[in-house]
Design a protein around this motif. Structure first.
Motif, PDB file in Angstrom:
ATOM      1  N   VAL A 117       0.869  -1.177   0.000  1.00  0.00           N
ATOM      2  CA  VAL A 117       0.000   0.000   0.000  1.00  0.00           C
ATOM      3  C   VAL A 117       0.903   1.224   0.000  1.00  0.00           C
ATOM      4  O   VAL A 117       1.822   1.326   0.821  1.00  0.00           O
ATOM      5  CB  VAL A 117      -0.921   0.025   1.237  1.00  0.00           C
ATOM      6  CG1 VAL A 117      -1.722   1.323   1.287  1.00  0.00           C
ATOM      7  CG2 VAL A 117      -1.846  -1.178   1.239  1.00  0.00           C
ATOM      8  N   VAL A 118       0.656   2.138  -0.923  1.00  0.00           N
ATOM      9  CA  VAL A 118       1.469   3.349  -1.011  1.00  0.00           C
ATOM     10  C   VAL A 118       0.604   4.560  -0.684  1.00  0.00           C
ATOM     11  O   VAL A 118      -0.450   4.770  -1.297  1.00  0.00           O
ATOM     12  CB  VAL A 118       2.087   3.521  -2.410  1.00  0.00           C
ATOM     13  CG1 VAL A 118       2.883   4.831  -2.473  1.00  0.00           C
ATOM     14  CG2 VAL A 118       2.995   2.344  -2.747  1.00  0.00           C
ATOM     15  N   PHE A 119       1.057   5.338   0.278  1.00  0.00           N
ATOM     16  CA  PHE A 119       0.384   6.591   0.644  1.00  0.00           C
ATOM     17  C   PHE A 119       1.125   7.755  -0.009  1.00  0.00           C
ATOM     18  O   PHE A 119       2.341   7.888   0.133  1.00  0.00           O
ATOM     19  CB  PHE A 119       0.408   6.798   2.161  1.00  0.00           C
ATOM     20  CG  PHE A 119      -0.402   5.813   2.951  1.00  0.00           C
ATOM     21  CD1 PHE A 119      -1.721   6.075   3.285  1.00  0.00           C
ATOM     22  CD2 PHE A 119       0.173   4.618   3.392  1.00  0.00           C
ATOM     23  CE1 PHE A 119      -2.462   5.174   4.036  1.00  0.00           C
ATOM     24  CE2 PHE A 119      -0.556   3.715   4.141  1.00  0.00           C
ATOM     25  CZ  PHE A 119      -1.876   3.984   4.460  1.00  0.00           C
ATOM     26  N   SER A 120       0.382   8.610  -0.677  1.00  0.00           N
ATOM     27  CA  SER A 120       0.987   9.819  -1.239  1.00  0.00           C
ATOM     28  C   SER A 120       0.036  11.017  -1.108  1.00  0.00           C
ATOM     29  O   SER A 120       0.328  12.102  -1.610  1.00  0.00           O
ATOM     30  CB  SER A 120       1.344   9.616  -2.706  1.00  0.00           C
ATOM     31  OG  SER A 120       0.197   9.277  -3.469  1.00  0.00           O
ATOM     32  N   GLU A 121      -1.072  10.804  -0.444  1.00  0.00           N
ATOM     33  CA  GLU A 121      -2.023  11.884  -0.178  1.00  0.00           C
ATOM     34  C   GLU A 121      -2.787  11.554   1.090  1.00  0.00           C
ATOM     35  O   GLU A 121      -2.737  10.433   1.597  1.00  0.00           O
ATOM     36  CB  GLU A 121      -2.988  12.056  -1.353  1.00  0.00           C
ATOM     37  CG  GLU A 121      -3.790  10.828  -1.696  1.00  0.00           C
ATOM     38  CD  GLU A 121      -4.670  11.025  -2.918  1.00  0.00           C
ATOM     39  OE1 GLU A 121      -5.602  10.217  -3.101  1.00  0.00           O
ATOM     40  OE2 GLU A 121      -4.433  11.969  -3.692  1.00  0.00           O
ATOM     41  N   GLY A 122      -3.488  12.557   1.616  1.00  0.00           N
ATOM     42  CA  GLY A 122      -4.261  12.343   2.835  1.00  0.00           C
ATOM     43  C   GLY A 122      -3.439  12.584   4.092  1.00  0.00           C
ATOM     44  O   GLY A 122      -2.461  13.347   4.090  1.00  0.00           O
ATOM     45  N   SER A 123      -3.826  11.933   5.172  1.00  0.00           N
ATOM     46  CA  SER A 123      -3.218  12.133   6.480  1.00  0.00           C
ATOM     47  C   SER A 123      -1.800  11.577   6.544  1.00  0.00           C
ATOM     48  O   SER A 123      -1.575  10.392   6.285  1.00  0.00           O
ATOM     49  CB  SER A 123      -4.069  11.461   7.553  1.00  0.00           C
ATOM     50  OG  SER A 123      -3.365  11.343   8.778  1.00  0.00           O
ATOM     51  N   LEU A 124      -0.861  12.419   6.923  1.00  0.00           N
ATOM     52  CA  LEU A 124       0.528  11.981   7.053  1.00  0.00           C
ATOM     53  C   LEU A 124       0.681  11.042   8.253  1.00  0.00           C
ATOM     54  O   LEU A 124       1.423  10.057   8.190  1.00  0.00           O
ATOM     55  CB  LEU A 124       1.432  13.206   7.210  1.00  0.00           C
ATOM     56  CG  LEU A 124       2.922  12.996   7.015  1.00  0.00           C
ATOM     57  CD1 LEU A 124       3.240  12.410   5.647  1.00  0.00           C
ATOM     58  CD2 LEU A 124       3.667  14.321   7.211  1.00  0.00           C
ATOM     59  N   TYR A 125      -0.034  11.339   9.331  1.00  0.00           N
ATOM     60  CA  TYR A 125       0.040  10.468  10.513  1.00  0.00           C
ATOM     61  C   TYR A 125      -0.436   9.061  10.191  1.00  0.00           C
ATOM     62  O   TYR A 125       0.218   8.073  10.557  1.00  0.00           O
ATOM     63  CB  TYR A 125      -0.785  11.042  11.666  1.00  0.00           C
ATOM     64  CG  TYR A 125      -0.895  10.074  12.822  1.00  0.00           C
ATOM     65  CD1 TYR A 125       0.137   9.967  13.749  1.00  0.00           C
ATOM     66  CD2 TYR A 125      -2.008   9.239  12.968  1.00  0.00           C
ATOM     67  CE1 TYR A 125       0.060   9.051  14.798  1.00  0.00           C
ATOM     68  CE2 TYR A 125      -2.087   8.326  14.002  1.00  0.00           C
ATOM     69  CZ  TYR A 125      -1.052   8.234  14.919  1.00  0.00           C
ATOM     70  OH  TYR A 125      -1.117   7.318  15.941  1.00  0.00           O
ATOM     71  N   ASP A 126      -1.562   8.937   9.514  1.00  0.00           N
ATOM     72  CA  ASP A 126      -2.077   7.610   9.168  1.00  0.00           C
ATOM     73  C   ASP A 126      -1.053   6.815   8.362  1.00  0.00           C
ATOM     74  O   ASP A 126      -0.859   5.611   8.583  1.00  0.00           O
ATOM     75  CB  ASP A 126      -3.368   7.730   8.346  1.00  0.00           C
ATOM     76  CG  ASP A 126      -4.578   8.093   9.191  1.00  0.00           C
ATOM     77  OD1 ASP A 126      -4.499   8.011  10.431  1.00  0.00           O
ATOM     78  OD2 ASP A 126      -5.617   8.459   8.605  1.00  0.00           O
ATOM     79  N   ALA A 127      -0.403   7.489   7.441  1.00  0.00           N
ATOM     80  CA  ALA A 127       0.581   6.817   6.578  1.00  0.00           C
ATOM     81  C   ALA A 127       1.777   6.327   7.373  1.00  0.00           C
ATOM     82  O   ALA A 127       2.183   5.160   7.275  1.00  0.00           O
ATOM     83  CB  ALA A 127       1.039   7.769   5.475  1.00  0.00           C
ATOM     84  N   VAL A 128       2.342   7.209   8.177  1.00  0.00           N
ATOM     85  CA  VAL A 128       3.550   6.853   8.931  1.00  0.00           C
ATOM     86  C   VAL A 128       3.239   5.805   9.998  1.00  0.00           C
ATOM     87  O   VAL A 128       3.991   4.839  10.174  1.00  0.00           O
ATOM     88  CB  VAL A 128       4.183   8.113   9.557  1.00  0.00           C
ATOM     89  CG1 VAL A 128       5.352   7.728  10.468  1.00  0.00           C
ATOM     90  CG2 VAL A 128       4.658   9.063   8.462  1.00  0.00           C
ATOM     91  N   ARG A 129       2.121   5.981  10.683  1.00  0.00           N
ATOM     92  CA  ARG A 129       1.759   4.996  11.717  1.00  0.00           C
ATOM     93  C   ARG A 129       1.562   3.617  11.105  1.00  0.00           C
ATOM     94  O   ARG A 129       1.943   2.598  11.704  1.00  0.00           O
ATOM     95  CB  ARG A 129       0.484   5.450  12.445  1.00  0.00           C
ATOM     96  CG  ARG A 129      -0.064   4.449  13.456  1.00  0.00           C
ATOM     97  CD  ARG A 129       0.919   4.145  14.570  1.00  0.00           C
ATOM     98  NE  ARG A 129       0.376   3.128  15.465  1.00  0.00           N
ATOM     99  CZ  ARG A 129       0.442   1.823  15.261  1.00  0.00           C
ATOM    100  NH1 ARG A 129       1.026   1.359  14.153  1.00  0.00           N
ATOM    101  NH2 ARG A 129      -0.067   0.966  16.122  1.00  0.00           N
ATOM    102  N   SER A 130       0.996   3.553   9.926  1.00  0.00           N
ATOM    103  CA  SER A 130       0.823   2.277   9.233  1.00  0.00           C
ATOM    104  C   SER A 130       2.171   1.649   8.901  1.00  0.00           C
ATOM    105  O   SER A 130       2.387   0.447   9.098  1.00  0.00           O
ATOM    106  CB  SER A 130       0.033   2.477   7.931  1.00  0.00           C
ATOM    107  OG  SER A 130      -1.250   3.011   8.175  1.00  0.00           O
ATOM    108  N   SER A 131       3.087   2.472   8.419  1.00  0.00           N
ATOM    109  CA  SER A 131       4.364   1.969   7.922  1.00  0.00           C
ATOM    110  C   SER A 131       5.289   1.459   9.019  1.00  0.00           C
ATOM    111  O   SER A 131       6.192   0.669   8.748  1.00  0.00           O
ATOM    112  CB  SER A 131       5.079   3.071   7.125  1.00  0.00           C
ATOM    113  OG  SER A 131       6.226   2.570   6.494  1.00  0.00           O
ATOM    114  N   ILE A 132       5.089   1.890  10.263  1.00  0.00           N
ATOM    115  CA  ILE A 132       5.988   1.479  11.350  1.00  0.00           C
ATOM    116  C   ILE A 132       5.456   0.295  12.157  1.00  0.00           C
ATOM    117  O   ILE A 132       6.063  -0.098  13.152  1.00  0.00           O
ATOM    118  CB  ILE A 132       6.287   2.647  12.314  1.00  0.00           C
ATOM    119  CG1 ILE A 132       5.011   3.079  13.059  1.00  0.00           C
ATOM    120  CG2 ILE A 132       6.929   3.814  11.575  1.00  0.00           C
ATOM    121  CD1 ILE A 132       5.268   4.070  14.180  1.00  0.00           C
ATOM    122  N   SER A 133       4.362  -0.295  11.723  1.00  0.00           N
ATOM    123  CA  SER A 133       3.724  -1.373  12.498  1.00  0.00           C
ATOM    124  C   SER A 133       4.465  -2.695  12.305  1.00  0.00           C
ATOM    125  O   SER A 133       4.016  -3.574  11.560  1.00  0.00           O
ATOM    126  CB  SER A 133       2.252  -1.527  12.084  1.00  0.00           C
ATOM    127  OG  SER A 133       1.545  -0.335  12.298  1.00  0.00           O
TER     128      SER A 133
END
Length: 252
Positions: A117-133
């Motif tokens: 899953v690649v995040f490039s828009e929307g909430s930055l927190y949601d993206a980073v929190r997902s990536s560090i799990s």
């Protein structure tokens, strides 16, 4: 000034080497875009928001492990993650990708579908929190019905997404080390070592997406504690300085 894009890899606390690398490269190159997995997503987000990474580094040196890592065994993780979430929220607040100075791509993994899953828009927190799990260490992060875990499960140094988005010269930064050199002493080390082994295999398969790969020797640095933050930072800075002339020649 030549343009480069940076793919910042996973590696837990070894990831503070990214700060040293960025500090060296930003004096010689114009950055086009960034991508990040796990700690690479954290450092990338901070930099793209305009934070002084030197300040982030100084703050990290003052953080005690027992403050950040709240061991509380749950059915799906070893730590609750609440303290980590609070620190992320303090820095990322309600920022969105549209607030960033550079295009930024955060990689996570859909646990149920087994897909990137690649995040490039929307909430930055949601993206980073997902990536560090980190699976088994930090609880998965849910967005709707999607269960998300660490980006390193599918791409520990995400250069491919930069190439797919038109970036011409992609520099990968691998800070993972080799945790498998020593026999794991506990379940945390067992999990991290297993992920490292899988990550190395994935990196070999995806190496063609890098125009240059900076691989930093961090094998002696403990990825589970803030005790070696300064050593990781200095190691990253030194390695970037060693690679600089070759990189400048290739990127010209």
């Amino acid at each position: 000034m030549n343009k480069v894009s940076l793919a910042l890899g996973s590696g837990a606390m070894r990831g503070f080497a990214h700060i040293g690398v960025i500090e060296v490269l930003e004096k010689e190159f114009k950055f086009e875009a960034f991508s990040g997995s796990s700690i690479g997503a954290v450092i990338g987000a901070f930099y793209c928001l305009g934070y002084d990474l030197g300040l982030i580094y100084k703050v990290a040196k003052q953080i005690r492990n027992d403050i950040l890592i709240d061991f509380k065994v749950r059915k799906n993780a070893l730590i609750s993650g609440k303290n980590i979430e609070e620190i992320l929220k303090l820095f990322l607040r309600d920022k969105r990708f549209s607030d960033l100075k550079y295009p930024f791509y955060v990689v996570a993994t859909d646990l149920l579908k087994g897909e990137q899953v690649v995040f490039s828009e929307g909430s930055l927190y949601d993206a980073v929190r997902s990536s560090i799990s980190i699976p088994g260490v930090l609880p998965p992060y849910k967005i709707g019905d999607t269960v998300l875990v660490d980006g390193a499960v599918v791409d520990k140094v995400p250069g491919k997404i930069l190439k797919e988005n038109g970036c011409e010269f992609v520099v990968g930064v691998d800070v993972s080390g080799k945790s498998s050199l020593k026999e794991p002493k506990n379940i945390l080390e067992m999990i991290m070592t297993t992920i490292d082994i899988m990550g190395e295999e994935i990196l070999r398969l995806k190496q063609r997406y890098f125009d240059y790969l900076i691989k930093i020797n961090l094998e002696d640095i403990n990825p589970y504690t803030f005790a070696d933050v300064e050593k990781a930072y200095q190691r990253g800075k030194k390695r970037a300085e060693e690679e600089l002339e070759n990189l400048k020649n290739l990127a010209s």
